[in-house]
Scaffold this active site. Structure first.
Site, short mmCIF file in Angstrom:
data_model
loop_
_atom_site.label_atom_id
_atom_site.label_comp_id
_atom_site.label_asym_id
_atom_site.label_seq_id
_atom_site.Cartn_x
_atom_site.Cartn_y
_atom_site.Cartn_z
N TRP A 34 -25.33 25.97 23.79
CA TRP A 34 -24.50 25.89 24.38
C TRP A 34 -25.33 26.30 25.77
CZ3 TRP A 34 -23.72 28.59 19.55
CH2 TRP A 34 -22.28 28.35 19.24
N GLY A 43 -15.06 23.91 20.96
CA GLY A 43 -15.49 24.22 21.96
C GLY A 43 -17.46 24.29 22.70
N CYS A 65 -20.73 30.06 26.43
CA CYS A 65 -20.81 29.47 25.59
C CYS A 65 -19.61 28.72 25.31
CB CYS A 65 -19.91 30.82 24.65
SG CYS A 65 -20.13 30.39 22.59
N CYS A 66 -18.31 28.30 25.12
CA CYS A 66 -17.49 27.81 25.05
C CYS A 66 -16.64 27.19 25.66
CB CYS A 66 -16.54 27.66 23.36
SG CYS A 66 -18.60 27.36 22.35
#
Lengths: 247, 742
Positions: free
Chosen positions: B321, B717, B405-406
């Site tokens: 990520w 995500g 992250c998402c």
């Protein structure tokens, strides 16, 4: 209204993003029909026009973004023309337009006239180009379609024509020439804007089995995409119509 | 040379304020993609070499090599290159590309298991060294209560960062090129003097230690850059240096810790200012501007951490990520799209589709139309990017937030996050029906309550009352567990470098999560609208249900059930807030599972909605597949009803549609896809992962991975290379709803 099903993302059933309402019931028995489950006029869920309006209104943000709206399909949507007119008034108040996707093989009564007058666009099938084959493969009366197209032309209602191309039945250029002959006056006068060919596919075959209905074309293969594209090019050239979406 | 020549001065000169610098100096771009350049010959040569290494990595079971001789830190490795002399942006995590570092600071046993999974043993000297120190993991387990351990064991709380680093932080790495390290160090020293004047409370002592630890690593980063012959004490003077300094700042953080999802932030409008200046000065052309971004992205695609098989079960496909946030609209109404936004997206063409960096488009109704359509085209061509609602987030976070992250928004450098885990909601329901016992092992986990009688149809109001009781109990346990984890993480595995690129006293968020929302909503709907009769097993536990009659299902824009999903998130969020979070953090909640929906499903028994034991949940906030009967937009409308105000850590929705559904050619598909995004986000929906592909293609790829070696798909995500998924996850992705036309 009896609604067979709703497809909230039917981007290809008209212009922009479309919400397609498939109305139950069809008087035709087209050999190539991929939705035989919509033939029965009771096969669906009952909505009042108000309920259906509330449902459609939920898609307004998408319609606004891409200039789309509702498409009434089926079945034969014009069997419920009176209900479409009532729903159409509610939609008009919110500036949501509708398209009708019809066989054109309907009795031109006052409700049908009002329903198509309210439409932004009518997509009308030209299933077969003459009374004989029309009767043979659809069970319907070809003269009704011509009267319907005449009415659309006289009322200056925007119209697209459509034909399903079935291998072995109407997939030759010379066969298409006869469709072109029928459509030419409508295209030349500007009454029909586009002519769209659809490829026969076999994805609806399972429905025949499920419903226990004899599938007359069970041994017919799907039309290859390249062939459809060639034929679409052929009719565009002959009619000088703009290229529609190739489905 | 004056590093700030030709920049418009302002507040940013007096204090650390990158966003003020951007606002005063960037050039919005309203045009299309026609200016873009392809890869240079050098880029292609370097990337071909990397592709060869990636192939070897894949052949070796996913790990190229591990350096087990030392614990990773900023200075534990000498300089590394892909091809010395060919690299432009310098710096690797270890001395060779793809060689994974050993990072036992958050958990020694975890690092050891990860090594062993790939046939490596930790060097004896490292083992010795760590026998004298406490890891984060040891700290946590010293304090975990019996209930915390049981909830963890039963899988009601899963994915707790108690054995590896917590991640989810975004340093404001732009600060290094703009100000240079000397200035940043001076600012931290000033903060130290100010805080030193306060009363020495726990928090102020902790802050002073934070600063001391940050300073130590800021100095280490100067040394790391010096090994590459670069002097980051001063600000960047040109476009190359801006990219290089920024990357050093990010890279240092990746050497220091192994958290999941430490994202790089919102960097392109910032870099674009340097690109524009160099171009005006005649020292940079388009081909070389693109080359800098391509080279940065090659480096970002090489970031690796060593993971255990259990971690890979939860988060499949070896993701890190490196989320990059693009687009958005400024609070002054100007678009934040620059030419460098396009250059970043163009890496997906120049280098081919890839899961990393995780390119996230901040979608605003006011994005320039050419940019909207270019993004949609990139999705159609690569399936590699995701979309999040900028209009919604900007109204809360301002215009200089980035996605971590998402789906987690954080103000760059001003905000940090204590991340952790997800609560398995359907298991809480089963526990509520079973009086606090877990439905699989029968363990008493929650407070002892009444078990619902067998053979008697469940009463909705009674079930809701018990569910609420156990959700409240769960919420308190969850906050307390997270408090233990983050207390220990700060103590034993504090991210010294990453936090040095934050304000000394950042706003802190504590990010909670839920999984199985649609399963719980449908289960409650079944109890309310159909007849659900519990069946008990020989242990007296309710382990199955007879569900008679139809019931509304989430994903059909039906308020009767969508409102259930909405109140569950609201209720759980409000319950979380009742227990104070560590360091005064504000509670946030996400509906996001990554690929862990498969594991959560495995650990969960039969549910009243008809889902059988072990079957996967839907990912994130998605409706359960096969239950969406009115098509794609109805499904989107249901998810849009989950209120972001209660889920400010993000609401993930993954959407797959066949190309033919959108249109007959790329231009038409791009236009319609853009319209779907506009319509979805106009309803205050938060996130959409878009895959435009045919199911058959995935089936073919599963059966013969060589057919589509770079097939990238969006999961929950993030994006993964489809071939890196295990077969059960591939099957789960294939079983998801593909919106198709008949």
């Amino acid at each position: 209204m009896i609604v067979h099903s709703i497809e909230s993302l039917a981007a290809l059933e008209g212009e922009g993003l479309r919400c397609a309402i498939f109305l139950a019931g069809c008087p035709m028995r087209c050999a190539y029909c991929h939705n035989p489950d919509t033939w029965d006029p009771r096969a669906g869920r009952e909505y009042t026009p108000e309920d259906l309006f509330r449902k459609i209104k939920r898609y307004e943000p998408y319609f606004r973004a891409a200039g789309g709206g509702v498409t009434f399909s089926g079945g034969e949507p014009l069997l419920q023309a009176g209900e479409i007119v009532r729903l159409g008034r509610l939609l008009a108040d919110e500036n949501i337009s509708y398209t009708i996707d019809t066989s054109g093989c309907v009795e031109l009564d006052e409700d049908v006239k009002a329903a198509v007058r309210g439409a932004e666009l009518v997509i009308c099938d030209l299933k077969f180009p003459d009374a004989g084959t029309f009767k043979e493969y659809t069970g319907g009366d070809f003269s009704r379609v011509l009267k319907f197209l005449d009415f659309l032309a006289a009322e200056k209602i925007r119209t697209w024509a459509r034909t399903v191309i079935v291998p072995g039945i109407n997939d030759k250029e010379e066969e298409l020439d006869r469709y072109i002959e029928v459509l030419r006056p409508y295209v030349d006068s500007g009454a029909v804007e586009k002519y769209q060919l659809l490829g026969f596919h076999t994805m609806g075959f399972f429905k025949y089995e499920k419903l226990g209905i004899k599938n007359r074309l069970e041994n017919t293969p799907a039309l290859p995409a390249e062939r459809l594209s060639d034929l679409q090019g052929y009719v565009n050239d002959r009619l000088k119509t703009p290229s529609p979406a190739i489905l | 040379m004056d590093a700030w020549r030709d920049f418009i001065r302002g507040d940013w000169c007096e204090k650390i304020d990158v966003s003020d610098f951007i606002r005063r100096n960037y050039t919005p771009y309203y045009g299309d993609a026609s200016f873009l350049s392809g890869p240079t010959e050098r880029t292609t040569r370097l990337w071909e070499h990397v592709k060869m290494l990636l192939k070897i990595e894949q052949e070796r079971g996913g790990v190229f090599d591990v350096d087990t001789t030392r614990a990773s830190s900023i200075l534990s490795y000498g300089p590394g290159y892909i091809i010395k002399g060919t690299d432009i942006i310098l710096g690797l995590q270890t001395e060779k590309p793809l060689v994974r570092a050993l990072n036992p600071f958050a958990g020694f046993r975890n690092a050891e298991q990860a090594c062993r999974a790939y046939g490596y043993e930790i060097d004896e000297r490292v083992r010795q060294e760590f026998s004298y120190r406490t890891t984060h993991n040891q700290g946590v387990f010293r304090v975990y209560t019996d209930t915390m351990r049981k909830a963890r064991h039963a899988g009601i709380l899963t994915g707790l960062p108690d054995a590896y680093a917590r991640g989810r932080l975004i340093g404001d790495y732009r600060r290094l090129p703009l100000y240079g390290m000397d200035r940043l160090i001076a600012e931290k020293q000033r903060d130290r003097r100010i805080i030193g004047e306060r009363d020495m409370t726990d928090e102020n002592i902790r802050l002073l230690e934070d600063i001391a630890r940050q300073l130590e690593f800021m100095n280490a980063l100067i040394e790391m850059a010096a090994q590459y012959g670069r002097d980051i004490r001063r600000p960047a003077e040109c476009a190359y240096e801006a990219v290089q300094w920024l990357y050093f700042a990010y890279l240092g953080g990746q050497k220091e810790q192994n958290g999941a999802a430490n994202s790089i932030g919102r960097i392109t409008a910032f870099l674009d200012i340097y690109f524009e200046r160099d171009m005006k000065e005649g020292t940079l052309d388009e081909a070389h501007a693109q080359e800098l971004i391509d080279d940065l992205v090659i480096k970002l695609r090489l970031i690796r951490h060593l993971r255990t098989p259990e971690y890979n079960e939860l988060f499949a496909g070896d993701p890190v990520w490196v989320t990059v946030s693009e687009g958005g609209t400024g609070t002054d109404g100007r678009t934040l799209v620059t030419k460098t936004s396009y250059r970043m997206l163009n890496t997906l063409y120049n280098l081919g589709p890839s899961a990393e960096p995780n390119i996230t488009v901040l979608w605003s109704k006011n994005l320039p139309r050419p940019f909207k359509e270019f993004c949609a085209k990139v999705t159609l061509d690569t399936n590699a990017i995701q979309y999040e609602n900028d209009d919604l987030m900007c109204s809360i976070f301002g215009d200089d937030y980035a996605i971590s992250c998402c789906v987690s928004a954080l103000r760059e450098g001003r905000e940090m996050q204590f991340f952790g885990a997800r609560c398995n909601l359907p298991k809480v329901l089963l526990m509520a029906l079973n009086g606090g016992r877990d439905e699989t092992e029968g363990l008493q986990i929650g407070p002892v309550g009444e078990v619902f009688p067998e053979g008697v149809p469940l009463d909705y109001d009674k079930v809701v009352e018990r569910l609420k009781f156990y959700l409240s109990w769960m919420a308190r346990l969850y906050v307390n567990t997270m408090n233990v984890i983050h207390y220990m993480h700060d103590k034993y595995a504090y991210e010294r470098l990453i936090m040095s690129f934050h304000d000394t006293e950042p706003n802190r968020l504590m990010a909670f999560g839920v999984s199985g929302l649609s399963v719980l909503a449908d289960s409650l709907s079944a109890i309310k609208y159909a007849k659900v009769t519990p069946i008990k097993d020989e242990r007296g536990l309710i382990t199955d249900f007879i569900t008679e009659g139809d019931f509304p299902k989430f994903g059909n824009d039906d308020d009767r059930v969508d409102s259930i999903a909405a109140w569950i998130t609201e209720y759980f969020y409000n319950e979380l807030k009742k227990t104070p979070a560590y360091r005064g953090a504000k509670h946030t909640l996400s509906v996001l599972t990554i690929t862990s929906n498969v594991v959560y499903g495995k650990k969960t028994g039969n549910t009243p909605d008809g889902r059988r034991a072990g079957e996967p949940f839907a990912p994130g906030a998605n409706p359960m597949h096969g239950r969406e009967l009115e098509g794609a937009l109805a499904s989107l409308n249901s998810v849009a009803k989950i209120d972001y105000n209660f889920c400010r850590d993000g609401i993930s929705n993954t959407f797959s549609v066949t190309p033919g559904t959108l249109g007959s050619n790329t231009a038409e598909r791009a236009e319609k896809l853009a319209a779907i995004l506009d319509g979805y986000f106009a309803q205050n929906a938060h996130h959409l992962n878009v895959n435009v592909l045919n199911r058959q293609m995935l089936i073919d790829a599963m059966n013969d991975p060589t057919l589509y070696p770079n097939l990238t798909i969006r999961v929950s995500g993030y994006a993964v290379n489809f071939n890196k998924l295990t077969r059960d996850k591939q099957l789960e992705v294939i079983s998801r709803t593909f919106h198709d036309r008949m």
